[in-house]
Scaffold this active site. Structure first.
Site, PDB file in Angstrom:
ATOM      1  N   THR A 143       0.819  -1.223   0.000  1.00  0.00           N
ATOM      2  CA  THR A 143       0.000   0.000   0.000  1.00  0.00           C
ATOM      3  C   THR A 143       0.853   1.273   0.000  1.00  0.00           C
ATOM      4  O   THR A 143       0.320   2.370  -0.078  1.00  0.00           O
ATOM      5  CB  THR A 143      -0.924   0.051   1.244  1.00  0.00           C
ATOM      6  OG1 THR A 143      -0.090  -0.001   2.409  1.00  0.00           O
ATOM      7  CG2 THR A 143      -1.893  -1.116   1.269  1.00  0.00           C
TER       8      THR A 143
ATOM      9  N   SER B  82      18.800   0.703   2.040  1.00  0.00           N
ATOM     10  CA  SER B  82      18.658   2.156   1.914  1.00  0.00           C
ATOM     11  C   SER B  82      20.017   2.839   1.930  1.00  0.00           C
ATOM     12  O   SER B  82      20.952   2.391   2.602  1.00  0.00           O
ATOM     13  CB  SER B  82      17.843   2.653   3.108  1.00  0.00           C
ATOM     14  OG  SER B  82      18.025   4.040   3.280  1.00  0.00           O
TER      15      SER B  82
ATOM     16  N   GLU C 289      20.548   5.329   3.550  1.00  0.00           N
ATOM     17  CA  GLU C 289      20.739   5.737   4.949  1.00  0.00           C
ATOM     18  C   GLU C 289      21.748   4.825   5.648  1.00  0.00           C
ATOM     19  O   GLU C 289      22.291   5.174   6.693  1.00  0.00           O
ATOM     20  CB  GLU C 289      19.413   5.691   5.711  1.00  0.00           C
ATOM     21  CG  GLU C 289      18.557   6.922   5.558  1.00  0.00           C
ATOM     22  CD  GLU C 289      19.160   8.166   6.198  1.00  0.00           C
ATOM     23  OE1 GLU C 289      19.487   8.120   7.386  1.00  0.00           O
ATOM     24  OE2 GLU C 289      19.295   9.180   5.498  1.00  0.00           O
TER      25      GLU C 289
ATOM     26  N   TYR D  60      16.816   4.091  12.307  1.00  0.00           N
ATOM     27  CA  TYR D  60      16.326   3.571  11.022  1.00  0.00           C
ATOM     28  C   TYR D  60      17.491   2.986  10.203  1.00  0.00           C
ATOM     29  O   TYR D  60      17.422   1.860   9.702  1.00  0.00           O
ATOM     30  CB  TYR D  60      15.629   4.694  10.229  1.00  0.00           C
ATOM     31  CG  TYR D  60      15.346   4.300   8.796  1.00  0.00           C
ATOM     32  CD1 TYR D  60      14.229   3.537   8.473  1.00  0.00           C
ATOM     33  CD2 TYR D  60      16.213   4.664   7.763  1.00  0.00           C
ATOM     34  CE1 TYR D  60      13.981   3.151   7.160  1.00  0.00           C
ATOM     35  CE2 TYR D  60      15.976   4.290   6.456  1.00  0.00           C
ATOM     36  CZ  TYR D  60      14.857   3.533   6.155  1.00  0.00           C
ATOM     37  OH  TYR D  60      14.631   3.140   4.856  1.00  0.00           O
TER      38      TYR D  60
ATOM     39  N   ASN E  15      17.284   8.046  -2.128  1.00  0.00           N
ATOM     40  CA  ASN E  15      15.935   8.615  -1.964  1.00  0.00           C
ATOM     41  C   ASN E  15      15.157   8.555  -3.277  1.00  0.00           C
ATOM     42  O   ASN E  15      15.698   8.916  -4.335  1.00  0.00           O
ATOM     43  CB  ASN E  15      16.036  10.081  -1.524  1.00  0.00           C
ATOM     44  CG  ASN E  15      16.686  10.219  -0.173  1.00  0.00           C
ATOM     45  OD1 ASN E  15      17.757   9.671   0.070  1.00  0.00           O
ATOM     46  ND2 ASN E  15      16.063  10.965   0.713  1.00  0.00           N
TER      47      ASN E  15
ATOM     48  N   ARG F 129      17.678  16.915  12.963  1.00  0.00           N
ATOM     49  CA  ARG F 129      17.786  15.584  13.578  1.00  0.00           C
ATOM     50  C   ARG F 129      18.974  15.541  14.533  1.00  0.00           C
ATOM     51  O   ARG F 129      19.962  16.251  14.321  1.00  0.00           O
ATOM     52  CB  ARG F 129      17.954  14.526  12.475  1.00  0.00           C
ATOM     53  CG  ARG F 129      16.701  14.497  11.630  1.00  0.00           C
ATOM     54  CD  ARG F 129      16.798  13.634  10.410  1.00  0.00           C
ATOM     55  NE  ARG F 129      15.514  13.723   9.699  1.00  0.00           N
ATOM     56  CZ  ARG F 129      15.255  13.171   8.557  1.00  0.00           C
ATOM     57  NH1 ARG F 129      16.164  12.447   7.934  1.00  0.00           N
ATOM     58  NH2 ARG F 129      14.075  13.296   8.003  1.00  0.00           N
TER      59      ARG F 129
ATOM     60  N   GLU G 192      22.671  13.994  11.664  1.00  0.00           N
ATOM     61  CA  GLU G 192      22.203  14.182  10.286  1.00  0.00           C
ATOM     62  C   GLU G 192      23.088  13.411   9.301  1.00  0.00           C
ATOM     63  O   GLU G 192      24.291  13.223   9.543  1.00  0.00           O
ATOM     64  CB  GLU G 192      22.222  15.676   9.962  1.00  0.00           C
ATOM     65  CG  GLU G 192      21.862  16.070   8.532  1.00  0.00           C
ATOM     66  CD  GLU G 192      20.429  15.748   8.111  1.00  0.00           C
ATOM     67  OE1 GLU G 192      20.137  14.540   7.903  1.00  0.00           O
ATOM     68  OE2 GLU G 192      19.614  16.678   7.986  1.00  0.00           O
TER      69      GLU G 192
HETATM   70  O1  G4F Z   1      12.749  13.345   3.096  1.00  0.00           O
HETATM   71  P1  G4F Z   1      13.511  12.882   4.278  1.00  0.00           P
HETATM   72  O2  G4F Z   1      12.749  12.716   5.538  1.00  0.00           O
HETATM   73  O3  G4F Z   1      14.257  11.576   3.820  1.00  0.00           O
HETATM   74  P2  G4F Z   1      15.543  10.808   4.379  1.00  0.00           P
HETATM   75  O4  G4F Z   1      15.746  11.030   5.818  1.00  0.00           O
HETATM   76  O5  G4F Z   1      16.691  11.132   3.476  1.00  0.00           O
HETATM   77  O6  G4F Z   1      15.106   9.287   4.182  1.00  0.00           O
HETATM   78  C1  G4F Z   1      14.412   8.846   3.027  1.00  0.00           C
HETATM   79  O7  G4F Z   1      15.326   8.303   2.102  1.00  0.00           O
HETATM   80  C2  G4F Z   1      16.016   7.121   2.537  1.00  0.00           C
HETATM   81  C3  G4F Z   1      16.946   6.701   1.414  1.00  0.00           C
HETATM   82  O8  G4F Z   1      18.157   7.383   1.564  1.00  0.00           O
HETATM   83  C4  G4F Z   1      15.022   6.040   2.884  1.00  0.00           C
HETATM   84  F1  G4F Z   1      15.670   4.929   3.297  1.00  0.00           F
HETATM   85  C5  G4F Z   1      14.110   6.541   3.977  1.00  0.00           C
HETATM   86  O9  G4F Z   1      13.127   5.556   4.270  1.00  0.00           O
HETATM   87  C6  G4F Z   1      13.405   7.800   3.462  1.00  0.00           C
HETATM   88  O10 G4F Z   1      12.605   7.424   2.369  1.00  0.00           O
HETATM   89  O11 G4F Z   1      14.680  13.931   4.590  1.00  0.00           O
HETATM   90  C7  G4F Z   1      15.616  14.333   3.612  1.00  0.00           C
HETATM   91  C8  G4F Z   1      16.513  15.439   4.158  1.00  0.00           C
HETATM   92  C9  G4F Z   1      17.124  15.117   5.535  1.00  0.00           C
HETATM   93  O12 G4F Z   1      18.468  15.511   5.522  1.00  0.00           O
HETATM   94  C10 G4F Z   1      16.358  16.001   6.498  1.00  0.00           C
HETATM   95  O13 G4F Z   1      17.080  16.407   7.655  1.00  0.00           O
HETATM   96  O14 G4F Z   1      15.707  16.599   4.370  1.00  0.00           O
HETATM   97  C11 G4F Z   1      16.052  17.186   5.599  1.00  0.00           C
HETATM   98  N1  G4F Z   1      14.934  17.987   6.080  1.00  0.00           N
HETATM   99  C12 G4F Z   1      14.984  19.318   6.321  1.00  0.00           C
HETATM  100  N2  G4F Z   1      13.806  19.754   6.799  1.00  0.00           N
HETATM  101  C13 G4F Z   1      13.701  17.539   6.386  1.00  0.00           C
HETATM  102  C14 G4F Z   1      12.986  18.664   6.848  1.00  0.00           C
HETATM  103  N3  G4F Z   1      13.138  16.317   6.315  1.00  0.00           N
HETATM  104  C15 G4F Z   1      11.834  16.193   6.683  1.00  0.00           C
HETATM  105  N4  G4F Z   1      11.252  14.968   6.567  1.00  0.00           N
HETATM  106  N5  G4F Z   1      11.101  17.253   7.145  1.00  0.00           N
HETATM  107  C16 G4F Z   1      11.647  18.508   7.268  1.00  0.00           C
HETATM  108  O15 G4F Z   1      10.962  19.440   7.679  1.00  0.00           O
END
Ligand code: G4F
Length: 330
Positions: free
Chosen positions: A11, A128, A130, A152, A181, A281, A284
Site C-alpha cells: 500500500t 537504503s 541511509e 532507522y 531517496n 535531527r 544528520e
Molecule cells: O525526506 P527525508 O525525511 O528523507 P531521508 O531522511 O533522506 O530518508 C528517506 O530516504 C532514505 C533513502 O536514503 C530512505 F531509506 C528513507 O526511508 C526515506 O525514504 O529527509 C531528507 C533530508 C534530511 O536531511 C532532512 O534532515 O531533508 C532534511 N529535512 C529538512 N527539513 C527535512 C525537513 N526532512 C523532513 N522529513 N522534514 C523537514 O521538515
C-alpha cells in the site's frame, strides 16, 4: 507459466508502483497488509485503489511471525519483495525501539518463513542509502562501508546483513537494493520533498503562509520511485543474487529542491520557507550521492525521470489536489 509475487508494503509508494509494474509484466500479485488497513480501505488503499480488483491481499503484520507463516504456507510464490518498514528517519529517533522491532524482526520473520516453507522463492530486501550515513567516500557504491546515523539506518544495516546471511548460510536467492531517496506524487507528506511540493501548492492557492523546514543544506540523490521499482524487479531476474546501488548519481540540497518547486508555481521560496531548529535531527546524514554503475552495467537499468521532471510531476499533482481535484490515480 505465470509468475506469482508477494509484496510486503504493497500500500506504500514503492509497493503500489511495483504492483503496477509486475501486473503489466503478467505477474499474479499478492500483498501483505495489516488487518486495520483491510478495515479502512478508503484511507489506507488510496495508492492501490485502481489495482484492488487485480491484486490479492492477505492480512498479516510484520510484528507477528505466525501471521506471516500462515500466508507463506498457503501460497507458492516465485518472488517476494520485502518493502514494508517504518521508513521515516525522524520518527526512528522518537521511537527507535519500534523501528528496530518492525524493521529487523519483520525482515527476519520473512526470511525465516521463506527458508522453512519456500526456500526457492527469490527474496528482495529494501536496503537504503541511509545505511551509508556518515559517508567515507563520494559517491557511494556497493563496496562503501556503512556508518548509519539513525535507528532507522541501523535497522536497515541489520536487515541487509540478515539478507546476506540467508544467502550465504542457506543458499537462498536473497538480494538487497541499496536505494537512494526516491520520490513521486505518491510520497507520504512527512518526507521533505512532498512536504515542500504540497506546501508550495497550498501557498500558491492561499491555503498556507509559510513552510517550516530543518536542515536546508542536506544533500540527497533524489530519483523517481517508478524508475526504482524496475530495478528491484531486475535484481530478482539476474542469474545470481547480488546487491545493487540504485541512484541517479546527482545530488541536490533541500534548498535547491525548494527553489525549483516554488519556482514551478512562480514563487520565491525565500519569501515562504522558515528555518526551524526543532526540525533538525540529532544526527544528520549530510551528503548522499550514489554510483549506480553496477546496476547500469549488469542489469541495464537506467532512470528515466530527471530531477526537474520529478519536481514538476509532484507539483502538478499537489496543485490539483489543493484545488480539490479527485485523488484517483495518484
Ligand atoms: O525526506 P527525508 O525525511 O528523507 P531521508 O531522511 O533522506 O530518508 C528517506 O530516504 C532514505 C533513502 O536514503 C530512505 F531509506 C528513507 O526511508 C526515506 O525514504 O529527509 C531528507 C533530508 C534530511 O536531511 C532532512 O534532515 O531533508 C532534511 N529535512 C529538512 N527539513 C527535512 C525537513 N526532512 C523532513 N522529513 N522534514 C523537514 O521538515
Amino acid at each position: 507459466m505465470q509468475k506469482k509475487a508477494l509484496i510486503t508494503g504493497v500500500t506504500g509508494q514503492d509497493g503500489s508502483y511495483l504492483a503496477e509494474h509486475l501486473l503489466d509484466l503478467g505477474y499474479e500479485v499478492h500483498g501483505l497488509v495489516r488487518r486495520v488497513a483491510l478495515e479502512d480501505p478508503q484511507r489506507r488503499f488510496n495508492r492501490i485503489e485502481h489495482l484492488l480488483d487485480r491484486v490479492t491481499l492477505h492480512a498479516a503484520t510484520l510484528e507477528s511471525y505466525p501471521s506471516i507463516f500462515r500466508v507463506i504456507s498457503a501460497h507458492k510464490f516465485d518472488e517476494c519483495y520485502h518493502l514494508a518498514a517504518q521508513s521515516f528517519v525522524a520518527e526512528s529517533f522518537s521511537d527507535g525501539f519500534s523501528t528496530m522491532n518492525t524493521n529487523i524482526n519483520g525482515t527476519h520473520y520473512m526470511l525465516a518463513a521463506l527458508r522453512d516453507l519456500q526456500p526457492t522463492c527469490r527474496f528482495y530486501f529494501a536496503g537504503s542509502s541511509e545505511m551509508f550515513g556518515k559517508v567515507p567516500e563520494v559517491p557511494q557504491k556497493e563496496s562503501t562501508p556503512f556508518h548509519p546515523r539513525s535507528p532507522y539506518g541501523i535497522s536497515k544495516v541489520a536487515g541487509f546483513d540478515l539478507t546476506r546471511n540467508y544467502r550465504e548460510a542457506y543458499g537462498m536467492f536473497c538480494a538487497s537494493g541499496i536505494l537512494f531517496n526516491h520520490e513521486s506524487p505518491r510520497r507520504g507528506f512527512e518526507f521533505v520533498t512532498r512536504k515542500i511540493t504540497s506546501a508550495a501548492a497550498r501557498i500558491k492557492h492561499g491555503k498556507q503562509n509559510e513552510l517550516r523546514l530543518g536542515n536546508l543544506d542536506a544533500c540527497r540523490d533524489w530519483g523517481h520511485a517508478k524508475d526504482y521499482v524496475r530495478a528491484m524487479h531486475l535484481m530478482l531476474q539476474h542469474d545470481k543474487p547480488e546487491d545493487f546501488v540504485v541512484a541517479t548519481g546527482e545530488s541536490h540540497t533541500v534548498r535547491e529542491f525548494c527553489e525549483l518547486a516554488f519556482g514551478e508555481v512562480g514563487l520565491d521560496y525565500r519569501n515562504h520557507v522558515v528555518k526551524d531548529d526543532r526540525l533538525y535531527r540529532p544526527a544528520e546524514v549530510e551528503l548522499l550521492v550514489g554510483d549506480a554503475t553496477k546496476a547500469r552495467t549488469v542489469l541495464s537499468w537506467r532512470p528515466q525521470s530527471t530531477f526537474k521532471d520529478l519536481i514538476r510531476e509532484m507539483i502538478q499533482k499537489d496543485l490539483a489536489l489543493t484545488a480539490g481535484s479527485p485523488i484517483n490515480q495518484l
